[in-house]
Design a protein around this motif. Structure first.
Motif, short mmCIF file in Angstrom:
data_model
loop_
_atom_site.label_atom_id
_atom_site.label_comp_id
_atom_site.label_asym_id
_atom_site.label_seq_id
_atom_site.Cartn_x
_atom_site.Cartn_y
_atom_site.Cartn_z
N ASN A 187 0.84 -1.19 0.00
CA ASN A 187 0.00 0.00 0.00
C ASN A 187 0.87 1.24 0.00
O ASN A 187 1.85 1.33 0.75
CB ASN A 187 -0.89 0.03 1.25
N GLN A 188 0.51 2.21 -0.83
CA GLN A 188 1.17 3.50 -0.78
C GLN A 188 0.12 4.57 -0.49
O GLN A 188 -0.96 4.59 -1.09
CB GLN A 188 1.94 3.81 -2.06
N HIS A 189 0.44 5.43 0.48
CA HIS A 189 -0.50 6.42 0.99
C HIS A 189 -0.02 7.83 0.65
O HIS A 189 1.09 8.19 1.04
CB HIS A 189 -0.63 6.28 2.50
N PRO A 190 -0.78 8.68 -0.01
CA PRO A 190 -2.05 8.32 -0.67
C PRO A 190 -1.85 7.83 -2.10
O PRO A 190 -2.70 7.19 -2.67
CB PRO A 190 -2.80 9.65 -0.67
N ASP A 191 -0.69 8.14 -2.71
CA ASP A 191 -0.43 7.81 -4.11
C ASP A 191 1.06 8.00 -4.35
O ASP A 191 1.83 8.29 -3.43
CB ASP A 191 -1.24 8.73 -5.04
N GLY A 192 1.50 7.86 -5.61
CA GLY A 192 2.89 8.15 -5.94
C GLY A 192 3.58 7.03 -6.67
O GLY A 192 2.93 6.21 -7.35
N GLY A 193 4.91 6.98 -6.53
CA GLY A 193 5.70 6.02 -7.28
C GLY A 193 6.67 5.24 -6.42
O GLY A 193 7.33 5.80 -5.53
N ILE A 194 6.76 3.94 -6.69
CA ILE A 194 7.72 3.04 -6.04
C ILE A 194 8.46 2.32 -7.16
O ILE A 194 7.83 1.76 -8.07
CB ILE A 194 7.01 2.03 -5.12
N ALA A 195 9.79 2.32 -7.10
CA ALA A 195 10.58 1.73 -8.17
C ALA A 195 10.67 0.21 -8.07
O ALA A 195 10.45 -0.51 -9.04
CB ALA A 195 11.99 2.34 -8.18
N ARG A 196 11.03 -0.29 -6.91
CA ARG A 196 11.24 -1.73 -6.74
C ARG A 196 10.74 -2.16 -5.36
O ARG A 196 10.79 -1.39 -4.38
CB ARG A 196 12.72 -2.10 -6.86
N LEU A 197 10.37 -3.44 -5.28
CA LEU A 197 10.02 -4.08 -4.02
C LEU A 197 10.89 -5.33 -3.87
O LEU A 197 10.93 -6.17 -4.78
CB LEU A 197 8.54 -4.48 -3.97
N ARG A 198 11.60 -5.44 -2.75
CA ARG A 198 12.38 -6.63 -2.44
C ARG A 198 11.85 -7.23 -1.14
O ARG A 198 11.66 -6.51 -0.15
CB ARG A 198 13.86 -6.30 -2.30
N VAL A 199 11.65 -8.55 -1.15
CA VAL A 199 11.08 -9.25 0.01
C VAL A 199 12.05 -10.35 0.40
O VAL A 199 12.08 -11.43 -0.21
CB VAL A 199 9.69 -9.82 -0.33
N TYR A 200 12.86 -10.10 1.41
CA TYR A 200 13.91 -11.04 1.80
C TYR A 200 13.41 -11.99 2.88
O TYR A 200 12.74 -11.58 3.83
CB TYR A 200 15.12 -10.27 2.32
N GLY A 201 13.74 -13.27 2.72
CA GLY A 201 13.29 -14.22 3.72
C GLY A 201 13.80 -15.62 3.47
O GLY A 201 14.76 -15.84 2.72
N GLU A 202 13.14 -16.58 4.09
CA GLU A 202 13.52 -17.99 4.02
C GLU A 202 12.39 -18.79 3.37
O GLU A 202 11.25 -18.74 3.82
CB GLU A 202 13.79 -18.52 5.44
N VAL A 203 12.73 -19.50 2.31
CA VAL A 203 11.74 -20.30 1.60
C VAL A 203 11.27 -21.45 2.48
O VAL A 203 12.08 -22.14 3.10
CB VAL A 203 12.32 -20.84 0.28
N VAL A 204 9.96 -21.64 2.54
CA VAL A 204 9.38 -22.80 3.24
C VAL A 204 8.49 -23.51 2.22
O VAL A 204 7.35 -23.11 1.98
CB VAL A 204 8.56 -22.38 4.46
N PRO A 205 8.98 -24.58 1.59
CA PRO A 205 8.20 -25.25 0.55
C PRO A 205 7.04 -26.04 1.13
O PRO A 205 6.97 -26.29 2.33
CB PRO A 205 9.24 -26.17 -0.10
#
Length: 370
Positions: A187-205
Protein backbone atom coordinates in the motif's frame (compact mmCIF):
# COMPACT_ATOMS: atom_id res chain seq x y z
CA UNK A 1 8.24 -4.50 12.43
CA UNK A 2 11.38 -2.38 12.79
CA UNK A 3 12.22 0.46 10.45
CA UNK A 4 15.88 -0.12 9.57
CA UNK A 5 16.37 3.09 7.59
CA UNK A 6 14.77 6.45 8.30
CA UNK A 7 14.82 8.33 5.05
CA UNK A 8 12.08 10.93 4.81
CA UNK A 9 11.30 13.93 2.68
CA UNK A 10 12.05 14.84 -0.90
CA UNK A 11 15.33 14.25 -2.64
CA UNK A 12 16.76 17.17 -4.60
CA UNK A 13 15.56 17.51 -8.19
CA UNK A 14 17.78 15.75 -10.69
CA UNK A 15 20.57 18.14 -11.70
CA UNK A 16 22.42 16.04 -14.25
CA UNK A 17 25.25 13.52 -14.11
CA UNK A 18 25.00 10.23 -12.23
CA UNK A 19 21.35 9.87 -11.10
CA UNK A 20 22.48 7.64 -8.22
CA UNK A 21 24.99 10.18 -6.84
CA UNK A 22 22.53 11.35 -4.16
CA UNK A 23 20.64 8.08 -3.75
CA UNK A 24 19.96 7.27 -0.10
CA UNK A 25 20.71 3.74 1.08
CA UNK A 26 22.29 1.88 3.98
CA UNK A 27 23.41 -1.63 4.86
CA UNK A 28 20.58 -3.88 6.01
CA UNK A 29 20.88 -7.09 8.06
CA UNK A 30 18.77 -9.29 5.79
CA UNK A 31 19.81 -8.66 2.17
CA UNK A 32 21.91 -11.86 2.11
CA UNK A 33 18.67 -13.84 2.21
CA UNK A 34 16.67 -14.93 -0.83
CA UNK A 35 14.32 -12.43 -2.46
CA UNK A 36 10.99 -14.24 -2.20
CA UNK A 37 9.54 -11.77 -4.72
CA UNK A 38 12.15 -12.56 -7.37
CA UNK A 39 10.49 -12.70 -10.76
CA UNK A 40 12.85 -15.55 -11.67
CA UNK A 41 11.21 -17.67 -8.95
CA UNK A 42 7.77 -17.04 -10.43
CA UNK A 43 6.74 -13.94 -8.48
CA UNK A 44 4.31 -11.54 -10.09
CA UNK A 45 2.33 -8.36 -9.50
CA UNK A 46 -1.12 -9.68 -10.26
CA UNK A 47 -3.24 -6.54 -9.74
CA UNK A 48 -3.06 -2.88 -8.75
CA UNK A 49 -5.55 -0.16 -7.96
CA UNK A 50 -3.94 2.19 -10.49
CA UNK A 51 -0.89 2.25 -12.77
CA UNK A 52 -1.55 5.33 -14.86
CA UNK A 53 2.02 6.57 -15.20
CA UNK A 54 4.11 3.39 -14.85
CA UNK A 55 3.30 -0.32 -14.87
CA UNK A 56 3.06 -2.40 -11.73
CA UNK A 57 5.25 -5.15 -13.23
CA UNK A 58 8.31 -2.90 -12.89
CA UNK A 59 8.25 -3.48 -9.11
CA UNK A 60 9.84 -6.92 -9.46
CA UNK A 61 12.41 -6.35 -12.21
CA UNK A 62 15.66 -7.92 -10.90
CA UNK A 63 17.94 -5.13 -12.15
CA UNK A 64 18.18 -1.81 -10.36
CA UNK A 65 15.93 1.01 -11.65
CA UNK A 66 17.20 3.15 -14.53
CA UNK A 67 16.52 6.83 -15.20
CA UNK A 68 16.51 8.59 -18.56
CA UNK A 69 15.87 12.33 -18.09
CA UNK A 70 14.81 12.73 -21.73
CA UNK A 71 12.39 9.79 -21.93
CA UNK A 72 8.84 11.14 -22.05
CA UNK A 73 5.66 9.48 -23.35
CA UNK A 74 2.10 10.54 -24.03
CA UNK A 75 1.31 10.31 -20.30
CA UNK A 76 4.38 12.26 -19.17
CA UNK A 77 7.76 11.22 -17.79
CA UNK A 78 8.45 7.53 -18.32
CA UNK A 79 9.59 6.03 -15.01
CA UNK A 80 11.07 2.63 -14.22
CA UNK A 81 8.72 1.69 -11.42
CA UNK A 82 5.06 1.60 -10.43
CA UNK A 83 3.49 5.06 -10.43
CA UNK A 84 -0.14 6.01 -9.87
CA UNK A 85 -2.00 9.20 -10.76
CA UNK A 86 -2.38 12.00 -8.21
CA UNK A 87 -5.33 11.45 -5.91
CA UNK A 88 -7.81 14.27 -5.41
CA UNK A 89 -10.55 15.06 -2.93
CA UNK A 90 -14.29 15.10 -3.51
CA UNK A 91 -14.67 18.66 -4.76
CA UNK A 92 -13.55 22.27 -4.75
CA UNK A 93 -14.27 22.57 -1.03
CA UNK A 94 -12.32 19.38 -0.26
CA UNK A 95 -9.54 19.15 -2.87
CA UNK A 96 -7.20 16.91 -0.87
CA UNK A 97 -7.44 13.12 -0.45
CA UNK A 98 -8.60 11.88 2.92
CA UNK A 99 -6.30 9.95 5.25
CA UNK A 100 -7.72 6.57 4.24
CA UNK A 101 -7.12 7.10 0.51
CA UNK A 102 -4.35 4.90 -0.86
CA UNK A 103 -3.21 2.81 -3.82
CA UNK A 104 -2.31 -0.87 -3.62
CA UNK A 105 -0.62 -3.66 -5.54
CA UNK A 106 -1.07 -7.42 -5.02
CA UNK A 107 2.14 -9.45 -5.21
CA UNK A 108 2.36 -13.22 -5.50
CA UNK A 109 5.63 -14.38 -3.98
CA UNK A 110 7.76 -16.61 -6.18
CA UNK A 111 8.35 -18.94 -3.26
CA UNK A 112 6.27 -19.11 -0.06
CA UNK A 113 8.28 -18.39 3.04
CA UNK A 114 8.98 -16.48 6.24
CA UNK A 115 9.67 -12.81 5.55
CA UNK A 116 12.64 -11.30 7.39
CA UNK A 117 12.91 -7.92 5.69
CA UNK A 118 11.32 -5.70 3.05
CA UNK A 119 12.85 -2.90 0.97
CA UNK A 120 10.53 -0.36 -0.65
CA UNK A 121 12.82 1.36 -3.13
CA UNK A 122 11.79 4.81 -4.39
CA UNK A 123 14.84 5.32 -6.63
CA UNK A 124 14.37 8.26 -9.02
CA UNK A 125 11.01 9.16 -7.46
CA UNK A 126 12.26 12.39 -5.94
CA UNK A 127 9.11 14.43 -5.45
CA UNK A 128 6.47 11.95 -6.56
CA UNK A 129 6.97 9.13 -4.05
CA UNK A 130 4.31 8.08 -1.51
CA UNK A 131 4.08 9.91 1.78
CA UNK A 132 4.01 6.58 3.59
CA UNK A 133 3.76 2.84 2.89
CA UNK A 134 2.40 -0.25 4.57
CA UNK A 135 2.56 -3.95 3.71
CA UNK A 136 0.14 -6.77 4.50
CA UNK A 137 0.60 -10.49 3.93
CA UNK A 138 -1.60 -13.56 3.62
CA UNK A 139 -1.45 -17.27 2.84
CA UNK A 140 -3.47 -18.55 -0.10
CA UNK A 141 -3.11 -20.94 -3.05
CA UNK A 142 -0.40 -19.66 -5.38
CA UNK A 143 -2.98 -19.53 -8.17
CA UNK A 144 -5.41 -17.37 -6.16
CA UNK A 145 -7.07 -14.67 -8.28
CA UNK A 146 -7.16 -10.97 -7.38
CA UNK A 147 -10.88 -11.32 -6.68
CA UNK A 148 -10.26 -14.13 -4.22
CA UNK A 149 -7.46 -12.25 -2.47
CA UNK A 150 -9.57 -9.09 -2.17
CA UNK A 151 -12.62 -10.95 -0.86
CA UNK A 152 -13.77 -10.03 2.68
CA UNK A 153 -13.01 -13.58 3.84
CA UNK A 154 -9.27 -13.23 3.16
CA UNK A 155 -7.34 -12.56 6.35
CA UNK A 156 -4.41 -10.17 6.00
CA UNK A 157 -1.61 -9.71 8.55
CA UNK A 158 0.15 -6.35 8.77
CA UNK A 159 3.91 -6.96 8.47
CA UNK A 160 4.93 -3.31 7.89
CA UNK A 161 2.84 -0.69 9.66
CA UNK A 162 2.04 2.54 7.87
CA UNK A 163 5.36 4.40 7.95
CA UNK A 164 6.64 7.63 6.33
CA UNK A 165 9.27 7.04 3.64
CA UNK A 166 11.72 9.14 1.68
CA UNK A 167 12.10 9.80 -2.00
CA UNK A 168 15.00 8.41 -4.07
CA UNK A 169 15.86 6.00 -1.22
CA UNK A 170 15.97 2.34 -0.22
CA UNK A 171 13.43 2.29 2.62
CA UNK A 172 14.07 -0.88 4.62
CA UNK A 173 12.01 -2.66 7.29
CA UNK A 174 12.75 -5.73 9.41
CA UNK A 175 9.83 -8.14 9.81
CA UNK A 176 9.42 -10.30 12.91
CA UNK A 177 6.24 -12.24 12.06
CA UNK A 178 6.96 -15.99 12.24
CA UNK A 179 4.47 -17.03 9.58
CA UNK A 180 4.63 -18.61 6.13
CA UNK A 181 3.14 -16.24 3.55
CA UNK A 182 2.37 -16.52 -0.16
CA UNK A 183 1.03 -13.06 -1.13
CA UNK A 184 1.55 -9.41 -0.19
CA UNK A 185 -0.49 -6.25 -0.50
CA UNK A 186 1.79 -3.22 -0.90
CA UNK A 187 0.00 0.00 0.00
CA UNK A 188 1.17 3.50 -0.78
CA UNK A 189 -0.50 6.42 0.99
CA UNK A 190 -2.05 8.32 -0.67
CA UNK A 191 -0.43 7.81 -4.11
CA UNK A 192 2.89 8.15 -5.94
CA UNK A 193 5.70 6.02 -7.28
CA UNK A 194 7.72 3.04 -6.04
CA UNK A 195 10.58 1.73 -8.17
CA UNK A 196 11.24 -1.73 -6.74
CA UNK A 197 10.02 -4.08 -4.02
CA UNK A 198 12.38 -6.63 -2.44
CA UNK A 199 11.08 -9.25 0.01
CA UNK A 200 13.91 -11.04 1.80
CA UNK A 201 13.29 -14.22 3.72
CA UNK A 202 13.52 -17.99 4.02
CA UNK A 203 11.74 -20.30 1.60
CA UNK A 204 9.38 -22.80 3.24
CA UNK A 205 8.20 -25.25 0.55
CA UNK A 206 5.00 -27.26 0.64
CA UNK A 207 6.02 -30.61 2.21
CA UNK A 208 3.07 -32.45 0.66
CA UNK A 209 4.04 -31.30 -2.84
CA UNK A 210 7.63 -32.45 -2.35
CA UNK A 211 6.40 -35.79 -0.96
CA UNK A 212 4.37 -36.37 -4.13
CA UNK A 213 7.38 -35.51 -6.31
CA UNK A 214 9.59 -37.96 -4.42
CA UNK A 215 12.79 -37.10 -6.30
CA UNK A 216 13.54 -33.41 -6.74
CA UNK A 217 16.37 -30.87 -6.61
CA UNK A 218 17.14 -30.76 -2.87
CA UNK A 219 19.31 -27.63 -3.12
CA UNK A 220 17.01 -25.54 -5.36
CA UNK A 221 15.99 -22.21 -3.87
CA UNK A 222 12.33 -22.81 -4.71
CA UNK A 223 12.49 -26.08 -2.73
CA UNK A 224 13.99 -24.46 0.36
CA UNK A 225 17.71 -24.76 -0.39
CA UNK A 226 19.98 -21.93 0.73
CA UNK A 227 23.42 -20.64 -0.18
CA UNK A 228 24.63 -20.02 3.38
CA UNK A 229 28.17 -18.76 2.78
CA UNK A 230 30.84 -18.40 0.12
CA UNK A 231 34.53 -17.59 -0.15
CA UNK A 232 33.96 -14.83 -2.71
CA UNK A 233 31.02 -12.78 -4.05
CA UNK A 234 32.96 -10.29 -6.13
CA UNK A 235 31.09 -10.49 -9.45
CA UNK A 236 27.81 -12.15 -8.51
CA UNK A 237 26.18 -13.90 -5.53
CA UNK A 238 26.23 -17.67 -4.99
CA UNK A 239 22.44 -17.81 -4.59
CA UNK A 240 22.27 -17.49 -8.38
CA UNK A 241 23.50 -21.08 -8.67
CA UNK A 242 20.25 -22.44 -7.21
CA UNK A 243 17.79 -20.27 -9.14
CA UNK A 244 15.35 -21.92 -11.57
CA UNK A 245 16.22 -22.42 -15.21
CA UNK A 246 19.52 -22.03 -17.03
CA UNK A 247 21.55 -18.85 -16.77
CA UNK A 248 21.24 -16.38 -19.66
CA UNK A 249 24.44 -14.39 -19.11
CA UNK A 250 27.55 -14.34 -16.96
CA UNK A 251 26.15 -12.33 -14.05
CA UNK A 252 23.24 -14.78 -13.81
CA UNK A 253 25.57 -17.32 -12.15
CA UNK A 254 28.27 -17.18 -9.46
CA UNK A 255 31.68 -15.81 -10.47
CA UNK A 256 34.67 -15.08 -8.26
CA UNK A 257 37.59 -12.73 -8.75
CA UNK A 258 40.88 -14.10 -10.09
CA UNK A 259 42.90 -15.77 -7.35
CA UNK A 260 46.59 -14.95 -7.03
CA UNK A 261 47.27 -17.42 -4.22
CA UNK A 262 47.19 -21.23 -3.93
CA UNK A 263 43.78 -21.48 -2.28
CA UNK A 264 40.39 -22.15 -3.93
CA UNK A 265 36.82 -20.85 -3.82
CA UNK A 266 33.76 -22.54 -2.38
CA UNK A 267 30.05 -22.23 -1.55
CA UNK A 268 28.30 -23.88 1.39
CA UNK A 269 24.63 -24.78 0.91
CA UNK A 270 21.91 -25.94 3.29
CA UNK A 271 19.59 -28.49 1.67
CA UNK A 272 15.80 -28.52 1.85
CA UNK A 273 16.20 -30.95 4.75
CA UNK A 274 18.05 -34.19 5.51
CA UNK A 275 18.30 -35.85 2.10
CA UNK A 276 19.94 -38.56 0.01
CA UNK A 277 21.61 -37.21 -3.14
CA UNK A 278 21.73 -39.52 -6.16
CA UNK A 279 22.65 -37.24 -9.05
CA UNK A 280 24.66 -34.03 -9.44
CA UNK A 281 24.54 -31.46 -12.21
CA UNK A 282 27.15 -28.69 -12.47
CA UNK A 283 26.46 -26.17 -15.23
CA UNK A 284 29.12 -23.68 -16.41
CA UNK A 285 26.75 -22.11 -18.93
CA UNK A 286 27.85 -18.68 -20.29
CA UNK A 287 31.28 -19.04 -18.64
CA UNK A 288 33.71 -19.61 -21.51
CA UNK A 289 37.08 -18.06 -20.70
CA UNK A 290 36.34 -17.81 -17.00
CA UNK A 291 34.66 -21.06 -15.97
CA UNK A 292 35.90 -22.96 -12.93
CA UNK A 293 38.67 -25.40 -13.89
CA UNK A 294 37.74 -28.25 -11.54
CA UNK A 295 35.02 -28.89 -8.98
CA UNK A 296 34.48 -31.18 -6.01
CA UNK A 297 31.44 -31.73 -3.80
CA UNK A 298 31.37 -32.67 -0.11
CA UNK A 299 28.46 -33.38 2.22
CA UNK A 300 27.75 -32.88 5.91
CA UNK A 301 25.13 -34.31 8.27
CA UNK A 302 24.92 -31.45 10.76
CA UNK A 303 22.70 -33.38 13.16
CA UNK A 304 24.85 -36.49 13.62
CA UNK A 305 28.38 -35.44 12.59
CA UNK A 306 28.58 -31.62 12.51
CA UNK A 307 32.34 -31.51 11.91
CA UNK A 308 32.80 -34.41 9.49
CA UNK A 309 32.61 -33.60 5.78
CA UNK A 310 32.50 -36.56 3.39
CA UNK A 311 33.15 -36.77 -0.33
CA UNK A 312 30.23 -36.86 -2.75
CA UNK A 313 32.09 -36.00 -5.95
CA UNK A 314 35.90 -36.06 -6.21
CA UNK A 315 37.80 -33.22 -7.84
CA UNK A 316 36.65 -33.35 -11.46
CA UNK A 317 37.63 -31.42 -14.59
CA UNK A 318 35.00 -28.97 -15.87
CA UNK A 319 34.49 -27.73 -19.42
CA UNK A 320 33.45 -24.16 -20.28
CA UNK A 321 29.79 -23.46 -21.08
CA UNK A 322 28.77 -27.09 -20.43
CA UNK A 323 26.28 -29.08 -18.36
CA UNK A 324 28.13 -31.81 -16.41
CA UNK A 325 26.12 -34.73 -14.97
CA UNK A 326 27.23 -37.32 -12.41
CA UNK A 327 25.55 -40.27 -10.71
CA UNK A 328 26.71 -40.46 -7.08
CA UNK A 329 26.31 -42.64 -4.00
CA UNK A 330 26.86 -40.95 -0.65
CA UNK A 331 25.45 -40.84 2.88
CA UNK A 332 22.48 -38.60 3.59
CA UNK A 333 23.32 -34.94 4.24
CA UNK A 334 21.87 -31.67 5.46
CA UNK A 335 24.58 -29.48 3.86
CA UNK A 336 26.90 -29.61 0.87
CA UNK A 337 30.00 -27.63 -0.08
CA UNK A 338 30.90 -26.96 -3.69
CA UNK A 339 34.65 -26.41 -4.10
CA UNK A 340 35.98 -24.91 -7.34
CA UNK A 341 39.65 -24.84 -8.34
CA UNK A 342 41.19 -22.39 -8.40
CA UNK A 343 38.46 -19.80 -9.12
CA UNK A 344 36.00 -18.81 -11.85
CA UNK A 345 32.32 -19.20 -12.55
CA UNK A 346 29.56 -21.77 -12.05
CA UNK A 347 26.10 -21.05 -13.43
CA UNK A 348 23.93 -23.66 -11.71
CA UNK A 349 24.18 -26.54 -9.23
CA UNK A 350 21.48 -29.23 -9.18
CA UNK A 351 21.36 -32.01 -6.58
CA UNK A 352 18.67 -34.57 -7.34
CA UNK A 353 17.53 -36.85 -4.55
CA UNK A 354 14.87 -37.44 -1.90
CA UNK A 355 14.26 -36.46 1.68
CA UNK A 356 14.92 -39.12 4.27
CA UNK A 357 12.12 -40.04 6.64
CA UNK A 358 13.77 -37.82 9.25
CA UNK A 359 14.04 -34.90 6.84
CA UNK A 360 10.44 -35.22 5.62
CA UNK A 361 9.15 -35.32 9.21
CA UNK A 362 11.13 -32.23 10.23
CA UNK A 363 9.94 -30.30 7.17
CA UNK A 364 6.28 -31.17 7.89
CA UNK A 365 6.69 -30.12 11.52
CA UNK A 366 8.24 -26.79 10.57
CA UNK A 367 5.56 -26.02 8.00
CA UNK A 368 2.86 -26.87 10.53
CA UNK A 369 4.34 -24.43 13.07
CA UNK A 370 4.18 -21.64 10.52
Amino acid sequence: MTQVTRFTGDAKPYGGGDPYADYRAAEVPFDHLADLADRRLGAGVIAASDEFFAERENLLVPERPVFDPEHFGHKGKVMDGWETRRRRGTGADSPHPVDADHDWALIRLGAPGVIRGIVVDTAHFRGNYPQSVSVEATTAPLSASPEELLAPSTRWTEVVARTPVGGHAANAFEVDTERRFTHLRLNQHPDGGIARLRVYGEVVPDPEWLAVLGTFDVVALENGGTAEDASDRFYSPPVNTILPGRSRKMDDGWETRRRRDKAHDWVRYRLTEHAEIRAVEIDTGCYKGNSAGWAALHGLDAASNPDEWFEILPRTRLQPDTVHRFVVAAPAATHVRLDIFPDGGVARLRLYGSLTETGATRLRERAARL
